[in-house]
Design a protein around this motif. Structure first.
Motif, PDB file in Angstrom:
ATOM      1  N   ALA A   1     -48.067 -51.422 -28.807  1.00 33.77           N
ATOM      2  CA  ALA A   1     -46.848 -51.596 -28.222  1.00 33.77           C
ATOM      3  C   ALA A   1     -46.571 -50.668 -27.069  1.00 33.77           C
ATOM      4  O   ALA A   1     -46.284 -51.195 -25.922  1.00 33.77           O
ATOM      5  CB  ALA A   1     -45.422 -51.309 -29.111  1.00 33.77           C
TER       6      ALA A   1
ATOM      7  N   ILE B   1     -44.043 -52.733 -24.346  1.00 41.39           N
ATOM      8  CA  ILE B   1     -42.812 -53.571 -25.083  1.00 41.39           C
ATOM      9  C   ILE B   1     -42.282 -52.623 -26.512  1.00 41.39           C
ATOM     10  O   ILE B   1     -42.922 -51.754 -26.890  1.00 41.39           O
ATOM     11  CB  ILE B   1     -43.448 -54.863 -25.602  1.00 41.39           C
ATOM     12  CG1 ILE B   1     -44.560 -54.578 -26.671  1.00 41.39           C
ATOM     13  CG2 ILE B   1     -43.605 -55.810 -24.401  1.00 41.39           C
ATOM     14  CD1 ILE B   1     -45.053 -55.943 -27.123  1.00 41.39           C
ATOM     15  N   PRO B   2     -41.203 -52.902 -26.971  1.00 41.91           N
ATOM     16  CA  PRO B   2     -40.817 -52.104 -28.260  1.00 41.91           C
ATOM     17  C   PRO B   2     -41.472 -52.330 -29.278  1.00 41.91           C
ATOM     18  O   PRO B   2     -42.232 -53.222 -29.405  1.00 41.91           O
ATOM     19  CB  PRO B   2     -39.398 -52.261 -28.432  1.00 41.91           C
ATOM     20  CG  PRO B   2     -39.328 -53.687 -27.567  1.00 41.91           C
ATOM     21  CD  PRO B   2     -40.252 -53.722 -26.577  1.00 41.91           C
ATOM     22  N   HIS B   3     -41.471 -51.400 -30.438  1.00 43.34           N
ATOM     23  CA  HIS B   3     -42.054 -51.776 -31.656  1.00 43.34           C
ATOM     24  C   HIS B   3     -41.059 -51.379 -32.717  1.00 43.34           C
ATOM     25  O   HIS B   3     -39.988 -50.565 -32.606  1.00 43.34           O
ATOM     26  CB  HIS B   3     -43.243 -50.528 -32.048  1.00 43.34           C
ATOM     27  CG  HIS B   3     -42.838 -49.252 -31.990  1.00 43.34           C
ATOM     28  ND1 HIS B   3     -43.072 -48.215 -31.256  1.00 43.34           N
ATOM     29  CD2 HIS B   3     -42.682 -48.600 -33.133  1.00 43.34           C
ATOM     30  CE1 HIS B   3     -42.700 -47.271 -31.602  1.00 43.34           C
ATOM     31  NE2 HIS B   3     -42.331 -47.410 -32.808  1.00 43.34           N
TER      32      HIS B   3
ATOM     33  N   THR C   1     -41.522 -50.662 -37.226  1.00 43.25           N
ATOM     34  CA  THR C   1     -42.404 -50.705 -38.221  1.00 43.25           C
ATOM     35  C   THR C   1     -42.040 -50.476 -39.667  1.00 43.25           C
ATOM     36  O   THR C   1     -40.800 -50.364 -39.697  1.00 43.25           O
ATOM     37  CB  THR C   1     -43.363 -49.295 -37.917  1.00 43.25           C
ATOM     38  OG1 THR C   1     -42.346 -48.261 -38.252  1.00 43.25           O
ATOM     39  CG2 THR C   1     -44.224 -49.134 -36.665  1.00 43.25           C
TER      40      THR C   1
ATOM     41  N   ASP D   1     -35.178 -55.422 -40.916  1.00 44.67           N
ATOM     42  CA  ASP D   1     -34.816 -54.399 -41.966  1.00 44.67           C
ATOM     43  C   ASP D   1     -35.926 -53.527 -41.753  1.00 44.67           C
ATOM     44  O   ASP D   1     -36.994 -53.836 -42.143  1.00 44.67           O
ATOM     45  CB  ASP D   1     -34.441 -54.812 -43.260  1.00 44.67           C
ATOM     46  CG  ASP D   1     -33.285 -55.529 -43.645  1.00 44.67           C
ATOM     47  OD1 ASP D   1     -32.313 -55.750 -42.505  1.00 44.67           O
ATOM     48  OD2 ASP D   1     -32.965 -55.625 -44.809  1.00 44.67           O
ATOM     49  N   ARG D   2     -35.823 -52.119 -41.924  1.00 40.59           N
ATOM     50  CA  ARG D   2     -37.056 -51.240 -41.858  1.00 40.59           C
ATOM     51  C   ARG D   2     -36.815 -50.164 -42.896  1.00 40.59           C
ATOM     52  O   ARG D   2     -35.652 -49.759 -43.136  1.00 40.59           O
ATOM     53  CB  ARG D   2     -36.676 -50.479 -40.544  1.00 40.59           C
ATOM     54  CG  ARG D   2     -37.744 -49.157 -40.320  1.00 40.59           C
ATOM     55  CD  ARG D   2     -37.638 -48.632 -38.871  1.00 40.59           C
ATOM     56  NE  ARG D   2     -37.604 -46.944 -38.882  1.00 40.59           N
ATOM     57  CZ  ARG D   2     -38.679 -46.406 -39.158  1.00 40.59           C
ATOM     58  NH1 ARG D   2     -39.944 -47.077 -39.444  1.00 40.59           N
ATOM     59  NH2 ARG D   2     -38.891 -45.012 -39.167  1.00 40.59           N
TER      60      ARG D   2
ATOM     61  N   GLU E   1     -32.995 -49.035 -42.454  1.00 46.20           N
ATOM     62  CA  GLU E   1     -32.237 -48.958 -41.319  1.00 46.20           C
ATOM     63  C   GLU E   1     -32.261 -50.589 -40.784  1.00 46.20           C
ATOM     64  O   GLU E   1     -33.294 -51.234 -40.725  1.00 46.20           O
ATOM     65  CB  GLU E   1     -33.113 -48.168 -40.180  1.00 46.20           C
ATOM     66  CG  GLU E   1     -33.076 -46.885 -40.617  1.00 46.20           C
ATOM     67  CD  GLU E   1     -34.017 -45.920 -39.755  1.00 46.20           C
ATOM     68  OE1 GLU E   1     -34.298 -44.745 -39.829  1.00 46.20           O
ATOM     69  OE2 GLU E   1     -35.126 -46.537 -38.721  1.00 46.20           O
ATOM     70  N   ILE E   2     -31.234 -50.874 -40.120  1.00 47.09           N
ATOM     71  CA  ILE E   2     -31.066 -52.203 -39.538  1.00 47.09           C
ATOM     72  C   ILE E   2     -31.117 -52.235 -38.176  1.00 47.09           C
ATOM     73  O   ILE E   2     -30.435 -51.410 -37.594  1.00 47.09           O
ATOM     74  CB  ILE E   2     -29.592 -52.865 -39.975  1.00 47.09           C
ATOM     75  CG1 ILE E   2     -29.280 -52.813 -41.444  1.00 47.09           C
ATOM     76  CG2 ILE E   2     -29.771 -54.549 -39.814  1.00 47.09           C
ATOM     77  CD1 ILE E   2     -30.334 -53.097 -42.468  1.00 47.09           C
ATOM     78  N   LEU E   3     -32.197 -52.764 -37.670  1.00 49.38           N
ATOM     79  CA  LEU E   3     -32.394 -52.672 -36.208  1.00 49.38           C
ATOM     80  C   LEU E   3     -32.303 -54.170 -35.406  1.00 49.38           C
ATOM     81  O   LEU E   3     -32.559 -55.237 -36.092  1.00 49.38           O
ATOM     82  CB  LEU E   3     -33.896 -52.100 -36.012  1.00 49.38           C
ATOM     83  CG  LEU E   3     -34.580 -51.035 -36.612  1.00 49.38           C
ATOM     84  CD1 LEU E   3     -36.020 -50.822 -36.226  1.00 49.38           C
ATOM     85  CD2 LEU E   3     -33.350 -49.841 -36.421  1.00 49.38           C
ATOM     86  N   ASN E   4     -32.010 -53.875 -34.248  1.00 52.37           N
ATOM     87  CA  ASN E   4     -32.215 -55.090 -33.495  1.00 52.37           C
ATOM     88  C   ASN E   4     -32.989 -55.045 -32.146  1.00 52.37           C
ATOM     89  O   ASN E   4     -33.028 -53.821 -31.585  1.00 52.37           O
ATOM     90  CB  ASN E   4     -30.774 -55.372 -32.674  1.00 52.37           C
ATOM     91  CG  ASN E   4     -30.696 -57.053 -32.306  1.00 52.37           C
ATOM     92  OD1 ASN E   4     -31.370 -57.196 -31.296  1.00 52.37           O
ATOM     93  ND2 ASN E   4     -29.931 -57.747 -33.081  1.00 52.37           N
ATOM     94  N   VAL E   5     -33.917 -55.726 -32.019  1.00 53.60           N
ATOM     95  CA  VAL E   5     -35.305 -55.536 -31.217  1.00 53.60           C
ATOM     96  C   VAL E   5     -35.421 -56.432 -30.356  1.00 53.60           C
ATOM     97  O   VAL E   5     -35.320 -57.578 -30.671  1.00 53.60           O
ATOM     98  CB  VAL E   5     -36.464 -55.236 -32.023  1.00 53.60           C
ATOM     99  CG1 VAL E   5     -37.583 -54.797 -31.355  1.00 53.60           C
ATOM    100  CG2 VAL E   5     -36.460 -54.451 -33.151  1.00 53.60           C
ATOM    101  N   LYS E   6     -35.214 -56.299 -28.989  1.00 50.79           N
ATOM    102  CA  LYS E   6     -35.536 -57.047 -27.961  1.00 50.79           C
ATOM    103  C   LYS E   6     -37.098 -57.640 -28.068  1.00 50.79           C
ATOM    104  O   LYS E   6     -37.789 -56.848 -27.897  1.00 50.79           O
ATOM    105  CB  LYS E   6     -35.048 -56.524 -26.680  1.00 50.79           C
ATOM    106  CG  LYS E   6     -33.717 -56.470 -26.344  1.00 50.79           C
ATOM    107  CD  LYS E   6     -33.214 -56.588 -24.571  1.00 50.79           C
ATOM    108  CE  LYS E   6     -31.793 -56.398 -24.715  1.00 50.79           C
ATOM    109  NZ  LYS E   6     -31.482 -55.275 -24.069  1.00 50.79           N
TER     110      LYS E   6
ATOM    111  N   LYS F   1     -34.294 -51.097 -25.722  1.00 44.24           N
ATOM    112  CA  LYS F   1     -34.571 -52.296 -26.140  1.00 44.24           C
ATOM    113  C   LYS F   1     -34.377 -52.544 -27.903  1.00 44.24           C
ATOM    114  O   LYS F   1     -34.737 -53.606 -28.536  1.00 44.24           O
ATOM    115  CB  LYS F   1     -36.188 -52.611 -25.883  1.00 44.24           C
ATOM    116  CG  LYS F   1     -36.016 -52.880 -24.352  1.00 44.24           C
ATOM    117  CD  LYS F   1     -37.651 -53.143 -23.905  1.00 44.24           C
ATOM    118  CE  LYS F   1     -37.674 -53.380 -22.463  1.00 44.24           C
ATOM    119  NZ  LYS F   1     -39.067 -53.224 -22.127  1.00 44.24           N
TER     120      LYS F   1
ATOM    121  N   THR G   1     -31.884 -51.154 -30.972  1.00 47.45           N
ATOM    122  CA  THR G   1     -30.756 -50.632 -31.195  1.00 47.45           C
ATOM    123  C   THR G   1     -30.770 -50.500 -32.839  1.00 47.45           C
ATOM    124  O   THR G   1     -31.155 -51.533 -33.425  1.00 47.45           O
ATOM    125  CB  THR G   1     -29.388 -51.417 -30.741  1.00 47.45           C
ATOM    126  OG1 THR G   1     -29.574 -52.699 -30.970  1.00 47.45           O
ATOM    127  CG2 THR G   1     -29.411 -50.962 -29.179  1.00 47.45           C
TER     128      THR G   1
ATOM    129  N   GLU H   1     -27.309 -50.201 -38.093  1.00 47.93           N
ATOM    130  CA  GLU H   1     -26.754 -49.831 -39.482  1.00 47.93           C
ATOM    131  C   GLU H   1     -27.659 -48.904 -40.042  1.00 47.93           C
ATOM    132  O   GLU H   1     -29.043 -49.365 -40.008  1.00 47.93           O
ATOM    133  CB  GLU H   1     -26.336 -50.839 -40.142  1.00 47.93           C
ATOM    134  CG  GLU H   1     -25.379 -50.633 -41.282  1.00 47.93           C
ATOM    135  CD  GLU H   1     -25.251 -51.924 -42.304  1.00 47.93           C
ATOM    136  OE1 GLU H   1     -25.288 -52.990 -41.841  1.00 47.93           O
ATOM    137  OE2 GLU H   1     -24.883 -51.532 -43.320  1.00 47.93           O
TER     138      GLU H   1
END
Ligand SMILES: Cc1cc2nc3c(=O)[nH]c(=O)nc-3n(C[C@H](O)[C@H](O)[C@H](O)COP(=O)(O)OP(=O)(O)OC[C@H]3O[C@@H](n4cnc5c(N)ncnc54)[C@H](O)[C@@H]3O)c2cc1C
Lengths: 255, 320
Positions: A132, A137-139, A141, A156-157, A165-170, B181, B183, B186
């Motif tokens: 990445a 670009i973002p990663h 895991t 979900d990580r 952890e709930i993430l939002n990844v572009k 990029k 976030t 939660e």
């Protein structure tokens, strides 16, 4: 829309490891696709099902003579294309990531790159993040759940102690899969037959311009020390548990 | 003088034992210790690190560090490492460090090794030992051709020194700007208050021999009595009795507790790979031929459902 899956070939989990010279004896080893990478292949195929314009390409860095088997497994599962990057056995994580990034850049811009969260042979969990970085670009895991939109993924990580952890990844992004993400399919017989005829693109670390002098080198291989033989505790259950508790406290001193 | 940079992990200002292990190791090697502590309580953690020999500590108590974010942590680590000028970088293995440090290594074109179990610092050279093939063998890790070397250590490997007096120089570290990029929307904390499997000093694991999911309660009761964490074999994870986060083995967690109790687990090679470096292993199995007995220190042949509650009662008596 290019979707990539990076896989590694590792010794089958049943393999007994024997040492030979400065390394392991590879003669009796059966090589298989790293188990976590199966989730990555499956995820790419599920993504393609919902996004028919996606072209799924699988990549594997390593000695071509054997990695071709795992590439064929991925083709048999249903990926569209396969790329073998022929490389020496002892490449380290950084160079592997570098080779993957160059192969991807050569092939076409990535929308998503799927990987497994860790390879069970060297347990580094490094290549996904490093790839990445090279692709800028973002990663994310250790991913056990995904929900896609056109330009991002909610994931979900899995982290320590069963938390998430709930993430939002572009997008584009590298997503490293863990168990629970999906149920990898078995290759069907027609799939296997078709995979045999599909071409595999061949690249080499030399033509990708990868420095193959590793930064990390393994020496002085050792087998784990033999354990002294087990002390079996006999008698009635009540005596057995009392004896065990006493041994744990007084002999082993672990309680 | 050689210099070592350590990323400190703490909970509310109290250093985690993995961080104390690294501080002890670097201090014993007479290396000048630089460190980084982030988030609420970082200043207290820095003070404590001073008593283990840390000389210069970068600190940022910003609330943005309360949740892990890969971009933020990578950039923050990179900025602290750059300011420190250290070439040897250490951290203890955790979800956060395993995610961030490989990318830091790529940024610096550095050598990287994770999950190491021995660490040797000698001037500017560092070597480590790392289990390979899930502990079926191990090898020495050597760094070549690279300026910066990053090692992540498995917790519970290095003896911790007694703290002494020592006041570190604390430097405020600015929060770097990031592209955002990724976030973190939660964090769903699990309801378990037990230590993580990989850090636990005692693990009690159950397999298919426990017959059903409800019987895992017997392990929970034992775990609560002796301060253990509950693990499982893959067979029961696949059966849906317990979540995958509890799986021990080659495709689960690798654990190295001082005491591992395996109840109703046959001891398949993939399971053994994840627990064979435990110091003391207790096997409870009704089959005297079960392979788990070959890796055990103490063994009882019998019905786990009968033995577990009685053993818990014994532990209660012992610890009362
Ligand atoms: C690619 C791959 C990866 C794998 N990864 C892992 C992994 O990470 N971790 C893992 O654990 N496995 C893993 N496995 C699975 C492994 O091969 C075994 O199938 C699994 O460990 C068996 O789990 P078990 O011991 O609970 O069940 P079983 O093998 O069915 O054993 C049950 C045991 O319970 C005993 N028993 C039955 N009743 C009682 C009773 N009342 N009291 C006491 N004992 C009793 C039996 O004698 C038996 O020994 C993997 C397999 C593969 C192919």
């Amino acid at each position: 829309m290019n979707v990539y899956v990076c896989i590694k070939q590792v010794p089958d989990t049943e393999s007994k490891i024997k040492l030979s010279g400065n390394g392991i004896d590879t003669s009796g080893i059966k090589w298989v696709m790293n188990p976590y990478d199966e989730f990555a292949v499956e995820e790419a195929l599920l993504f393609k099902k919902d996004n028919p314009s996606a072209v799924v390409t699988v990549l594997c860095v390593g000695p071509k003579s054997r990695t071709v088997d795992s590439l064929r497994t991925a083709l048999a599962m249903g990926v569209d294309n396969a790329i073998s990057v022929d490389a020496p056995e002892n490449l380290d994580s950084l160079q592997t990531a570098h080779a993957l990034s160059e192969a991807i850049k050569k092939t076409g811009d990535a929308h998503i790159v799927f990987t497994g969260k860790v390879a069970i042979d060297d347990n580094q969990s490094a290549v996904s993040q490093q790839l990445a970085n090279f692709l800028e670009i973002p990663h994310a895991t250790v991913i056990s759940k995904t929900a896609y939109t056109a330009d991002s993924i909610a994931v979900d990580r899995e982290v320590e102690g069963g938390s998430k952890e709930i993430l939002n990844v572009k997008l584009p992004a590298v997503i490293a899969a863990t168990k629970g993400l999906n149920n990898p399919r078995y290759a069907s017989l027609p799939g296997i037959m078709k995979a045999k005829k599909k071409p595999i693109t061949e690249l080499t670390t030399t033509e990708l311009g990868i420095n193959t002098d590793p930064y990390v080198e393994f020496t002085d291989f050792q087998l784990p020390p033999e354990r002294p033989s087990v002390k079996m505790i006999e008698g009635e259950v009540d005596t057995q548990v009392a004896e065990l508790a006493k041994l744990l406290r007084e002999e082993a001193k672990v309680l | 003088m050689s210099q070592t940079f350590i990323f400190l992990e703490h909970s509310n200002g109290k250093l985690k034992s993995g961080s104390k292990e690294l501080l002890s190791c670097a201090n014993n090697a007479n290396s000048e210790i630089h460190a980084l502590a982030l988030g609420s309580g970082a200043r207290n953690a820095a003070e404590e690190a001073g008593t283990f020999g840390a000389k210069v500590i970068f600190v940022n108590e910003g609330s943005e560090y309360s949740k892990y974010n890969s971009e933020l942590f990578v950039e923050t680590l990179a900025s602290a490492i750059e300011q420190s000028g250290s070439k040897i970088i250490l951290a203890s293995s955790s979800s956060a460090t395993r995610d961030a440090f490989p990318r830091v290594a790529a940024k610096f074109n550095a050598g990287f090794a994770s999950d190491c179990t021995e660490l040797n610092l000698n001037g500017d050279t560092v070597t480590a030992r790392k289990p390979l093939y899930s502990g079926k063998c191990s090898a020495q890790v050597n760094f070549k051709n690279c300026d910066i070397k990053i090692v992540l250590m498995r917790p519970n490997q290095i003896p911790i020194n007694d703290p002494s007096s020592g006041t570190p120089e604390v430097k405020d570290l600015q929060t770097p700007s990031i592209e955002a990029k990724v976030t973190t929307t939660e964090v769903k904390a699990s309801d378990s208050t037990r230590p993580d499997l990989t850090e636990a000093g005692i693990v009690v694991s159950g397999g298919r021999g426990l017959q059903n999911a409800d019987n895992f309660q017997l392990l929970s009761e034992m775990a609560d009595t002796i301060g253990a964490t509950v693990g499982a074999s893959r067979a029961v994870v696949d059966a849906g009795w317990v979540p995958h986060s509890m799986q021990v083995g080659q495709t689960g967690k690798t654990v190295a507790p001082t005491l591992y109790i395996a109840a109703g687990i046959s001891g398949a090679i993939q399971h053994l790979a994840g627990m064979s470096s435990s110091r003391v292993v207790v096997a409870i199995n009704k089959d005297p031929e079960a392979p788990i007995f070959k890796k055990a220190t103490y063994g009882i042949v019998g019905d786990a459902l009968e033995i577990l509650p009685k053993l818990t009662e014994e532990f209660k008596k012992l610890l009362a």
